[in-house]
Design an enzyme around this catalytic site. Sequence first.
Site, mmCIF file in Angstrom:
data_model
loop_
_atom_site.group_PDB
_atom_site.id
_atom_site.type_symbol
_atom_site.label_atom_id
_atom_site.label_comp_id
_atom_site.label_asym_id
_atom_site.label_seq_id
_atom_site.Cartn_x
_atom_site.Cartn_y
_atom_site.Cartn_z
ATOM 1 N N SER A 148 0.855 -1.191 0.000
ATOM 2 C CA SER A 148 0.000 0.000 0.000
ATOM 3 C C SER A 148 0.887 1.236 0.000
ATOM 4 O O SER A 148 1.978 1.219 0.590
ATOM 5 C CB SER A 148 -0.881 0.024 1.249
ATOM 6 O OG SER A 148 -1.520 1.288 1.368
ATOM 7 N N TYR A 162 -1.636 -0.201 10.404
ATOM 8 C CA TYR A 162 -1.836 -0.793 9.066
ATOM 9 C C TYR A 162 -0.659 -0.452 8.150
ATOM 10 O O TYR A 162 -0.097 -1.324 7.479
ATOM 11 C CB TYR A 162 -3.152 -0.261 8.484
ATOM 12 C CG TYR A 162 -3.338 -0.514 7.003
ATOM 13 C CD1 TYR A 162 -3.720 -1.776 6.543
ATOM 14 C CD2 TYR A 162 -3.126 0.506 6.066
ATOM 15 C CE1 TYR A 162 -3.896 -2.018 5.184
ATOM 16 C CE2 TYR A 162 -3.303 0.273 4.718
ATOM 17 C CZ TYR A 162 -3.681 -0.977 4.276
ATOM 18 O OH TYR A 162 -3.851 -1.219 2.928
HETATM 19 P P1 NAP Z 1 -11.552 -5.482 0.684
HETATM 20 O O1 NAP Z 1 -12.457 -4.999 -0.386
HETATM 21 O O2 NAP Z 1 -11.887 -5.185 2.107
HETATM 22 O O3 NAP Z 1 -11.367 -7.063 0.498
HETATM 23 C C1 NAP Z 1 -10.544 -7.751 1.378
HETATM 24 C C2 NAP Z 1 -10.469 -9.194 0.947
HETATM 25 O O4 NAP Z 1 -9.565 -9.855 1.846
HETATM 26 C C3 NAP Z 1 -11.798 -9.905 1.051
HETATM 27 O O5 NAP Z 1 -11.867 -10.865 0.014
HETATM 28 C C4 NAP Z 1 -11.699 -10.597 2.405
HETATM 29 O O6 NAP Z 1 -12.455 -11.785 2.500
HETATM 30 C C5 NAP Z 1 -10.239 -10.956 2.446
HETATM 31 N N1 NAP Z 1 -9.725 -11.169 3.779
HETATM 32 C C6 NAP Z 1 -9.686 -10.307 4.818
HETATM 33 N N2 NAP Z 1 -9.131 -10.887 5.887
HETATM 34 C C7 NAP Z 1 -8.825 -12.151 5.518
HETATM 35 C C8 NAP Z 1 -8.245 -13.254 6.180
HETATM 36 N N3 NAP Z 1 -7.880 -13.179 7.467
HETATM 37 N N4 NAP Z 1 -8.076 -14.401 5.492
HETATM 38 C C9 NAP Z 1 -8.457 -14.513 4.197
HETATM 39 N N5 NAP Z 1 -9.016 -13.506 3.517
HETATM 40 C C10 NAP Z 1 -9.212 -12.328 4.174
HETATM 41 O O7 NAP Z 1 -10.072 -4.922 0.491
HETATM 42 P P2 NAP Z 1 -9.324 -4.372 -0.812
HETATM 43 O O8 NAP Z 1 -9.475 -2.892 -0.834
HETATM 44 O O9 NAP Z 1 -9.701 -5.149 -1.997
HETATM 45 O O10 NAP Z 1 -7.814 -4.659 -0.376
HETATM 46 C C11 NAP Z 1 -7.088 -5.751 -0.858
HETATM 47 C C12 NAP Z 1 -5.616 -5.523 -0.524
HETATM 48 O O11 NAP Z 1 -5.195 -4.294 -1.101
HETATM 49 C C13 NAP Z 1 -5.334 -5.409 0.972
HETATM 50 O O12 NAP Z 1 -4.115 -6.026 1.275
HETATM 51 C C14 NAP Z 1 -5.223 -3.924 1.189
HETATM 52 O O13 NAP Z 1 -4.420 -3.602 2.299
HETATM 53 C C15 NAP Z 1 -4.592 -3.489 -0.118
HETATM 54 N N6 NAP Z 1 -4.793 -2.084 -0.449
HETATM 55 C C16 NAP Z 1 -6.032 -1.599 -0.685
HETATM 56 C C17 NAP Z 1 -6.182 -0.240 -0.987
HETATM 57 C C18 NAP Z 1 -7.510 0.391 -1.268
HETATM 58 O O14 NAP Z 1 -7.557 1.619 -1.334
HETATM 59 N N7 NAP Z 1 -8.586 -0.377 -1.448
HETATM 60 C C19 NAP Z 1 -5.046 0.567 -1.043
HETATM 61 C C20 NAP Z 1 -3.811 0.032 -0.805
HETATM 62 C C21 NAP Z 1 -3.687 -1.308 -0.518
HETATM 63 P P3 NAP Z 1 -13.771 -11.869 3.441
HETATM 64 O O15 NAP Z 1 -14.750 -10.920 2.881
HETATM 65 O O16 NAP Z 1 -14.216 -13.264 3.333
HETATM 66 O O17 NAP Z 1 -13.324 -11.455 4.809
#
Ligand code: NAP
Length: 252
Positions: A148, A162
């Site tokens: 991130s 985080y």
């Molecule tokens: P999201 O929409 O909240 O989705 C998170 C995903 O991770 C869901 O499929 C969730 O599954 C799964 N997950 C969470 N905890 C878990 C666990 N303990 N074991 C297995 N699966 C788990 O998040 P996102 O925005 O797509 O983010 C994905 C990645 O990108 C993360 O690492 C986040 O830090 C990174 N990121 C995101 C952003 C942003 O702005 N969105 C920016 C920078 C980095 P369940 O629903 O089943 O819990």
Amino acid sequence: MNQQATSEPGLFVVTGGSRGIGAAVACLAARHYHVVILYRSGTAEAQRVVERIQGEGGRATAIQADVGDEAAVLDAYRQIDELGSMQVLVNNAGITGAAGKVDAVSFDTVSDVFRVNVVGAFVAAREAVRRMSTAHGGRGGVIINISSGAAQLGSPNNWVHYAATKGAIDTMTIGLAKEVASEGIRVNAVRPGLIATDIQNNRSAEQLSRMVAAIPMGRMGEAEEIAETVLWLASPAASYVTGAILDARGGL
Ligand code: NAP
């Protein structure tokens, strides 16, 4: 070249593939690979991703596994082994934990966020290396860690805990890339900026518009834009790229 030249598509494993960036990566990857998505609790969402991929003629499997639980990850890998030969791991599952300044953060919040974002990524990567490394009899492969922009910005006043997990992911990417470079495995990271997914639900509208105003491109990114970056890193087009951390954050 890291990619396998077999008629059977290799396995492309995405942790946290039920929603957001992980789901977008899974859908795009399914054009070339048999996709396996790991998820923690969203069974219906994971099933929808699988059905969408299958509806488009691809192959996909969903496995429930909390990446922060070693036994669950090992069990998921046993199921993965029955599906075929692993080619790509995307360490994408991640949580932010509750917002708060460091002087107020709880032990449980810090522990949970590190357990899922860092320990989970390490265990998933360890198991992937054991399967893909030529030193272990594998055929090589690719690991892509989703970091991130927070790793560099620090996320003061809300999510330093985080941001610190993503700093750890960046360092793991650099070290592991060097460790397995001669074993046929490339390891890279993508550092997304503000991407429109459910993870933003824990920010207020005011907070979001302030953040968007600071982005040189003037908008949030889409999960599909991160997926394109991930798929490029996974592809033979990136065959000489390892230990790289690629910013995809609209210039922020
Ligand atoms: P999201 O929409 O909240 O989705 C998170 C995903 O991770 C869901 O499929 C969730 O599954 C799964 N997950 C969470 N905890 C878990 C666990 N303990 N074991 C297995 N699966 C788990 O998040 P996102 O925005 O797509 O983010 C994905 C990645 O990108 C993360 O690492 C986040 O830090 C990174 N990121 C995101 C952003 C942003 O702005 N969105 C920016 C920078 C980095 P369940 O629903 O089943 O819990």
